[in-house]
Scaffold this active site. Structure first.
Site, short mmCIF file in Angstrom:
data_model
loop_
_atom_site.label_atom_id
_atom_site.label_comp_id
_atom_site.label_asym_id
_atom_site.label_seq_id
_atom_site.Cartn_x
_atom_site.Cartn_y
_atom_site.Cartn_z
CB SER A 119 1.27 1.78 -10.03
OG SER A 119 0.21 2.03 -10.93
CG HIS A 140 5.56 2.35 -8.06
ND1 HIS A 140 4.92 1.33 -7.38
CD2 HIS A 140 4.62 3.32 -8.23
CE1 HIS A 140 3.68 1.68 -7.15
NE2 HIS A 140 3.47 2.88 -7.66
#
Length: 291
Positions: A119, A140
């Site tokens: 992230s 992600h």
């Protein structure tokens, strides 16, 4: 290139969510973790979450049984190498991710694409340690994966067009939406979200408002579905702190300095929902603010 077999490293909340949506999209999934308990728990969670989808009429019962049969759990990282696409979803610590890729490299097929569900960590830096930086990118997913529609696709400096196109195709097959992000600390979502959460913690730290009043203010005053402190507990305070440190170190701007109170909670082991205590105490029937 055609992607049909996907390897997922890490069977935690993100990893099992990714396995869930991939299997429902008719991909063959190899799910790896260092812990048999984590693998057993992941399969149990996937079954429970799919059963909920069946009960709500979102997927037919036969789709669930077919999808579950597509998931192969394994403790052997080498098993992940014989796939078309690898998604690393381990702990948000760069040293751990690097060690995983180092161990995995000898077992990869020549065409295998490597990706990380990080992230915040530099995709270019992770890719540079592998033998295929042109076939490496950030993939992600948002949490919870089966519910959230967005997937951030992050190209490192060496990522080629074919790799991006292949990953974009996977996102489309999942019926999710891809957002392209450049490889700068925390990308798009967390570059904006985490400083907001950190500022909410500062607001608590400085006594401007209580946990309850801060969350209520953002829910009713900004129409957020969840207050920032409640959301931090859901994400995990250790993850929030790790991302703030990446932003602070990578951009060298004091506006990204993690709030000392956030650090204190992490030091106490009060990491949010996963440890039953964070900005709220979850050990009773209803969550109770801890400050």
């Amino acid at each position: 290139m055609t992607i049909q077999k996907i390897g997922i490293i890490g069977a935690g909340q993100m990893g099992n969510g990714i396995a869930h949506v991939m299997a429902l999209a008719d991909y063959d999934v190899v799910l790896n973790d260092v812990s048999q308990q984590a693998l057993d728990s992941a399969i149990e969670s996937i079954e429970k979450n799919m059963a909920r989808q069946v009960s709500k009429g979102k997927i037919p019962a036969e789709a669930m049984s077919t999808a579950m049969a597509r998931i192969t759990p394994t403790l052997a990282l080498a098993d992940v190498g014989a796939t078309d696409l690898v998604i690393e979803a381990a702990t948000e610590r760069e040293t751990i991710k690097q060690a995983i890729f180092d161990e995995l490299l000898p077992h990869l097929l020549p065409h295998t694409i490597l990706t990380s569900n990080t992230s915040s960590i530099s995709i270019t830096r992770l890719a540079s340690r592998t033998d295929r930086p042109e076939r490496f990118m950030g993939f992600h997913f948002m949490n919870p994966v089966p519910v959230m529609q967005l997937v951030e696709l992050i190209r490192g400096i060496a990522t080629d067009k074919e790799t991006y196109a292949a990953c974009h195709g996977v996102v489309e097959r999942l019926n999710k939406t891809a957002a392209s992000a450049e490889d700068f600390p925390a990308f798009i979502v967390n570059r904006i979200l985490m400083p907001m959460i950190n500022e909410a913690v500062y607001t608590l730290y400085e006594g401007v408002g209580s946990v309850q009043s801060i969350d209520l203010s953002l829910k009713l005053g900004a129409n957020h579905p969840m207050g920032p402190l409640e959301l931090a507990d859901f994400i995990g305070l250790d993850t929030c702190l790790a991302i703030m440190n990446v932003l602070h170190d990578g951009l060298a701007d004091t506006k990204y300095r993690p709030c000392p109170l956030l650090t204190k909670y992490v030091e106490a082991g009060w990491l949010g929902r996963k440890t039953q205590r964070g900005f709220y105490d979850y050990r009773g029937e209803t969550p109770v603010p801890t400050r």
